[in-house]
Design a protein around this motif. Structure first.
Motif, mmCIF file in Angstrom:
data_model
loop_
_atom_site.group_PDB
_atom_site.id
_atom_site.type_symbol
_atom_site.label_atom_id
_atom_site.label_comp_id
_atom_site.label_asym_id
_atom_site.label_seq_id
_atom_site.Cartn_x
_atom_site.Cartn_y
_atom_site.Cartn_z
ATOM 1 N N LYS A 1 -34.398 3.608 -33.456
ATOM 2 C CA LYS A 1 -33.056 3.923 -33.948
ATOM 3 C C LYS A 1 -32.461 5.203 -33.351
ATOM 4 C CE LYS A 1 -33.575 1.348 -38.277
ATOM 5 N NZ LYS A 1 -34.850 0.707 -37.891
ATOM 6 N N VAL A 2 -32.887 5.533 -32.127
ATOM 7 C CA VAL A 2 -32.173 6.576 -31.391
ATOM 8 C C VAL A 2 -30.766 6.059 -31.098
ATOM 9 C CG1 VAL A 2 -32.143 8.003 -29.314
ATOM 10 C CG2 VAL A 2 -34.320 7.386 -30.365
ATOM 11 N N TYR A 3 -30.678 4.748 -30.818
ATOM 12 C CA TYR A 3 -29.393 4.057 -30.646
ATOM 13 C C TYR A 3 -29.403 2.807 -31.504
ATOM 14 C CZ TYR A 3 -29.043 7.292 -26.793
ATOM 15 O OH TYR A 3 -29.017 8.445 -26.067
ATOM 16 N N LYS A 4 -28.228 2.443 -31.999
ATOM 17 C CA LYS A 4 -28.108 1.319 -32.927
ATOM 18 C C LYS A 4 -28.495 0.003 -32.277
ATOM 19 C CE LYS A 4 -24.863 -0.850 -36.141
ATOM 20 N NZ LYS A 4 -23.459 -0.806 -36.677
ATOM 21 N N ASN A 5 -28.058 -0.187 -31.033
ATOM 22 C CA ASN A 5 -28.371 -1.424 -30.310
ATOM 23 C C ASN A 5 -28.332 -1.140 -28.815
ATOM 24 O OD1 ASN A 5 -25.536 -1.649 -29.518
ATOM 25 N ND2 ASN A 5 -25.195 -2.284 -31.635
ATOM 26 N N LEU A 6 -28.721 -2.124 -28.026
ATOM 27 C CA LEU A 6 -28.831 -1.897 -26.591
ATOM 28 C C LEU A 6 -27.468 -1.659 -25.943
ATOM 29 C CD1 LEU A 6 -30.824 -1.657 -24.283
ATOM 30 C CD2 LEU A 6 -30.683 -4.137 -23.943
ATOM 31 N N SER A 7 -26.442 -2.270 -26.471
ATOM 32 C CA SER A 7 -25.113 -2.065 -25.879
ATOM 33 C C SER A 7 -24.645 -0.624 -26.047
ATOM 34 C CB SER A 7 -24.092 -3.029 -26.500
ATOM 35 O OG SER A 7 -23.990 -2.817 -27.893
ATOM 36 N N ASP A 8 -25.187 0.096 -27.042
ATOM 37 C CA ASP A 8 -24.859 1.514 -27.229
ATOM 38 C C ASP A 8 -25.736 2.431 -26.380
ATOM 39 O OD1 ASP A 8 -22.906 0.954 -29.104
ATOM 40 O OD2 ASP A 8 -24.249 1.169 -30.822
ATOM 41 N N HIS A 9 -26.773 1.878 -25.787
ATOM 42 C CA HIS A 9 -27.725 2.690 -25.027
ATOM 43 C C HIS A 9 -27.079 3.215 -23.742
ATOM 44 C CE1 HIS A 9 -31.359 3.831 -22.860
ATOM 45 N NE2 HIS A 9 -31.995 3.809 -24.013
ATOM 46 N N PRO A 10 -27.352 4.469 -23.351
ATOM 47 C CA PRO A 10 -26.650 5.066 -22.207
ATOM 48 C C PRO A 10 -27.253 4.774 -20.835
ATOM 49 C CG PRO A 10 -28.013 6.722 -23.239
ATOM 50 C CD PRO A 10 -28.130 5.479 -24.093
ATOM 51 N N ILE A 11 -28.242 3.878 -20.723
ATOM 52 C CA ILE A 11 -28.868 3.679 -19.423
ATOM 53 C C ILE A 11 -27.864 3.272 -18.352
ATOM 54 C CG2 ILE A 11 -29.551 1.276 -19.973
ATOM 55 C CD1 ILE A 11 -32.066 1.787 -18.213
ATOM 56 N N ALA A 12 -26.918 2.405 -18.692
ATOM 57 C CA ALA A 12 -25.929 1.977 -17.696
ATOM 58 C C ALA A 12 -25.002 3.132 -17.314
ATOM 59 C CB ALA A 12 -25.122 0.794 -18.225
ATOM 60 N N LYS A 13 -24.597 3.941 -18.303
ATOM 61 C CA LYS A 13 -23.733 5.089 -18.021
ATOM 62 C C LYS A 13 -24.459 6.120 -17.161
ATOM 63 C CE LYS A 13 -21.018 4.609 -22.271
ATOM 64 N NZ LYS A 13 -20.704 5.208 -23.596
ATOM 65 N N LEU A 14 -25.747 6.306 -17.422
ATOM 66 C CA LEU A 14 -26.522 7.238 -16.606
ATOM 67 C C LEU A 14 -26.576 6.764 -15.159
ATOM 68 C CD1 LEU A 14 -29.395 7.892 -19.160
ATOM 69 C CD2 LEU A 14 -27.888 9.659 -18.215
ATOM 70 N N ARG A 15 -26.805 5.474 -14.968
ATOM 71 C CA ARG A 15 -26.810 4.917 -13.601
ATOM 72 C C ARG A 15 -25.456 5.115 -12.922
ATOM 73 N NH1 ARG A 15 -28.121 -0.960 -12.357
ATOM 74 N NH2 ARG A 15 -28.508 -0.193 -10.256
#
Length: 330
Positions: free
Chosen positions: A248-262
């Motif tokens: 629960k660092v992020y609510k769901n995968l779509s909220d995860h910043p991996i794509a923004k970091l890339r």
């Protein structure tokens, strides 16, 4: 070929945390140890939050009591890796759980782990490297013992040094002595940060410990100046999306910043962290990222290339892996 079927490199995998629940239950039964409270009714690991997860994790390790147990564990974990088309993995090893940080005991445990890794490479082709890792909430003095274990056994198998555990305990800089010792032994460095500690913990790990990789590091997205520092210092993030969502660092995968970091140019890799705890696998990670961010085989080839470049391995191993990672178009 689907993205799930692609060969994979995994850089962030805790050996004990990758223990299948059935394996741990079996060992507990053999040793007549009652740890039934750490499992749910379906037999999976059970915990409420990150700090409870740490307690369950440490309870599970209590059945791992001998080098032979770790030999069996290593084979079980690598069998799971092979089933997920992982061709190269780096695993965090905790000398604290392998003889309590005693160097002589550690060498016995390490020999058993390396024997299992060698056998699995001969049988399946998978390559494993070990990263001894101090447990942050065990404190800086215990970390020095871990660093001695790591430094005294640096080899073609033991190639790095890291830190995991509770990011809320102390500061990264409290562990400078241990990391300096590992650096002098020519070990490559990584540290968990930017999961629960926020972006400042990532900055501290880079500046105070001189790491080239960050375990997780995703909270860096909250600090533009930190992103720039990561880019300038060519730091690689060992991102574990499924773990971050499960805890629960992020609510769901779509909220995860991996794509923004890339998109910002940050070098990211994909790993499972403690896969059975988070109900994930490398196949699932690849599939979930593909579905959520519309990534295709070329995206995952690029992620694998980043992981290959950041791997704590020698040139010959890197060349061997490069050949295996020539992926066809999906």
């Amino acid at each position: 070929m689907t993205v799930q079927d692609l060969p994979k490199i995994e850089l962030h995998l805790h050996l004990e945390g990758a223990a299948p629940p059935a394996f741990i239950r079996g060992l507990a039964k053999e040793k007549k140890i009652d740890i039934s409270g750490i499992f749910d009714e379906k037999g999976a690991y059970k915990y409420k939050d990150f700090w409870d997860f740490l307690k369950v994790y440490e309870a599970a390790t209590t059945v791992l009591q001998s080098p032979q147990d770790f030999y069996r564990l290593t084979r079980a974990v690598l069998e799971e890796c092979v089933a997920n088309q992982v061709i190269y993995a780096e695993t965090f090893l905790a000398p604290d759980f392998c003889g309590g940080g005693d160097l002589i005991a550690w060498k016995d445990y390490l020999a058993a782990i390396e024997q299992a890794a060698t056998e699995m490479r001969d049988e399946t082709g998978i390559i494993l490297k070990g990263i001894p890792t101090c447990v942050r909430h065990f404190g800086p003095d215990q970390a020095k013992k871990t660093a001695i274990c790591a430094s005294e056994t640096a080899s073609s198998f033991i190639t790095g040094f890291g830190m995991g555990g509770d990011e809320a305990f102390g500061r990264q800089g409290d562990f400078t002595y241990a990391f300096d010792m590992a650096r002098e032994a020519k070990l490559q460095l990584t540290s968990h940060a930017g999961e629960w500690g926020g972006p400042e913990s990532v900055r501290d790990a880079i500046r105070d410990l001189g790491v080239t990789r960050i375990g997780h590091g995703v909270r860096a997205i909250e600090d533009d100046a930190l992103i720039q520092e990561i880019l300038e210092k060519d730091v690689v993030l060992e991102v574990c999306p499924g773990s971050n969502v499960a805890l629960k660092v992020y609510k769901n995968l779509s909220d995860h910043p991996i794509a923004k970091l890339r998109e910002r140019g940050v070098k990211v890799t994909v790993s499972t962290d403690d896969p059975p705890f988070f109900h994930t696998t490398m196949r699932k990670e690849f599939d979930d990222l593909s579905q959520t961010f519309d990534w295709d085989a070329q995206d995952f080839k690029a992620l694998n290339q980043t992981a290959l470049d950041a791997a704590f391995c020698d040139a010959a191993t890197r060349a061997e892996l490069k050949q295996k990672l020539e992926l066809p178009d999906a």
